[in-house]
Motif scaffolding. Structure first.
Motif, mmCIF file in Angstrom:
data_model
loop_
_atom_site.group_PDB
_atom_site.id
_atom_site.type_symbol
_atom_site.label_atom_id
_atom_site.label_comp_id
_atom_site.label_asym_id
_atom_site.label_seq_id
_atom_site.Cartn_x
_atom_site.Cartn_y
_atom_site.Cartn_z
ATOM 1 N N PRO A 155 -19.101 31.721 82.867
ATOM 2 C CA PRO A 155 -20.261 32.597 82.998
ATOM 3 C C PRO A 155 -19.818 34.037 82.786
ATOM 4 O O PRO A 155 -18.642 34.378 82.993
ATOM 5 C CB PRO A 155 -20.708 32.363 84.450
ATOM 6 N N PRO A 156 -20.708 34.916 82.368
ATOM 7 C CA PRO A 156 -20.332 36.317 82.158
ATOM 8 C C PRO A 156 -19.797 36.959 83.439
ATOM 9 O O PRO A 156 -20.242 36.622 84.543
ATOM 10 C CB PRO A 156 -21.648 36.978 81.732
ATOM 11 N N PRO B 91 -28.628 30.093 88.297
ATOM 12 C CA PRO B 91 -29.794 29.546 87.575
ATOM 13 C C PRO B 91 -30.226 30.337 86.355
ATOM 14 O O PRO B 91 -30.929 29.803 85.492
ATOM 15 C CB PRO B 91 -30.886 29.520 88.651
ATOM 16 N N ASN B 92 -29.816 31.598 86.265
ATOM 17 C CA ASN B 92 -30.185 32.410 85.103
ATOM 18 C C ASN B 92 -29.135 32.377 83.997
ATOM 19 O O ASN B 92 -29.308 33.016 82.953
ATOM 20 C CB ASN B 92 -30.429 33.863 85.525
ATOM 21 N N GLU B 93 -28.044 31.643 84.240
ATOM 22 C CA GLU B 93 -26.968 31.537 83.250
ATOM 23 C C GLU B 93 -26.776 30.070 82.890
ATOM 24 O O GLU B 93 -26.107 29.318 83.605
ATOM 25 C CB GLU B 93 -25.658 32.125 83.801
ATOM 26 N N LEU B 94 -27.402 29.649 81.797
ATOM 27 C CA LEU B 94 -27.360 28.250 81.384
ATOM 28 C C LEU B 94 -26.453 28.062 80.178
ATOM 29 O O LEU B 94 -26.289 28.954 79.353
ATOM 30 C CB LEU B 94 -28.769 27.747 81.049
ATOM 31 N N ALA B 95 -25.864 26.882 80.103
ATOM 32 C CA ALA B 95 -25.023 26.530 78.956
ATOM 33 C C ALA B 95 -25.083 25.025 78.770
ATOM 34 O O ALA B 95 -25.483 24.289 79.677
ATOM 35 C CB ALA B 95 -23.587 26.985 79.168
ATOM 36 N N PRO C 51 -26.962 24.952 84.616
ATOM 37 C CA PRO C 51 -26.507 26.276 85.038
ATOM 38 C C PRO C 51 -24.994 26.289 85.260
ATOM 39 O O PRO C 51 -24.409 25.267 85.636
ATOM 40 C CB PRO C 51 -27.244 26.499 86.361
ATOM 41 N N PHE C 52 -24.367 27.413 85.025
ATOM 42 C CA PHE C 52 -22.976 27.567 85.405
ATOM 43 C C PHE C 52 -22.872 27.466 86.926
ATOM 44 O O PHE C 52 -23.810 27.818 87.654
ATOM 45 C CB PHE C 52 -22.451 28.942 84.969
#
Length: 200
Positions: free
Chosen positions: A16-17, A53-57, A65-66
């Motif tokens: 994740p970032p 939940p706002n970082e998906l891959a 989510p990550f």
């Protein structure tokens, strides 16, 4: 040109970032007592995992989510990182009553902000801090199911819900060695419950 293969070519790890993220607690793993070589002592450890939940891959073709985790010494002493992070998470200091015994299960499902940083080698995403959700900031609904495991309440069913790397951490604990040898526990590390007016 063909297919070029290089020595030590590994699989690229998705991270994740490095940023401050909306998160939600989805897993608690009471690992047990692990020997700390640096300080030459046993440390009773717990691992907390959050989904972002706002970082998906896409993982194995499925969008998810990550998730990030942080391992703590199971202590609410004045200098304990676990105490500092939970107080920042709730936005309030522990009361004297809570310090006598706080049930970490209350954390499951609770939202927060987590500060994610990358390791120097770029292979890992670590949680460097936890804080309260700013007022009015929307938090998506939980995506992954909550998972709880405690070595002091060991069952095969709960143990088998863990990832292999999490199982290895548990298997390294003194308590697990006692369990697989069929001996009785030497101490009771069950959490005590406490009531409060906070959401957890």
């Amino acid at each position: 040109m063909g297919i070029v293969v290089k020595a030590n070519e590994g699989v690229t790890r998705q991270l994740p970032p490095a940023d401050n993220h909306v998160a939600r607690c989805i897993k608690l793993v009471h690992i047990g007592s692990i020997y700390d070589e640096k300080y030459d002592k046993l440390r009773n450890q717990v691992m907390i995992t959050w989904e972002l939940p706002n970082e998906l891959a896409k993982f194995k073709g499925v969008e998810e989510p990550f998730v990030v985790s942080k391992t703590y010494t199971l202590s609410l002493s004045e200098k304990a990182t676990l105490r500092k992070d939970i107080e920042n998470w709730r936005g309030q200091k522990f009361t004297e009553k809570e310090l006598e015994g706080f049930d970490l299960v209350k954390l499951l499902g609770q939202p927060c902000m987590v500060q994610v940083v990358h390791s120097d080698d770029g292979k890992y995403a670590n949680v460097s801090g936890v804080s309260k959700i700013p007022k009015g900031l929307p938090v998506p609904a939980q995506i992954n199911k909550s998972i709880y495991f405690s070595i002091s309440e060991f069952t095969e069913e709960s143990f088998n819900k863990l990832h292999d790397w999490e199982k290895k951490k548990v298997e390294a604990s003194n308590e697990y060695q006692v369990i697989i040898k069929g001996a009785s526990d030497s101490e009771n590390v069950a959490d005590q419950e406490s009531d409060d007016d906070l959401p957890f």
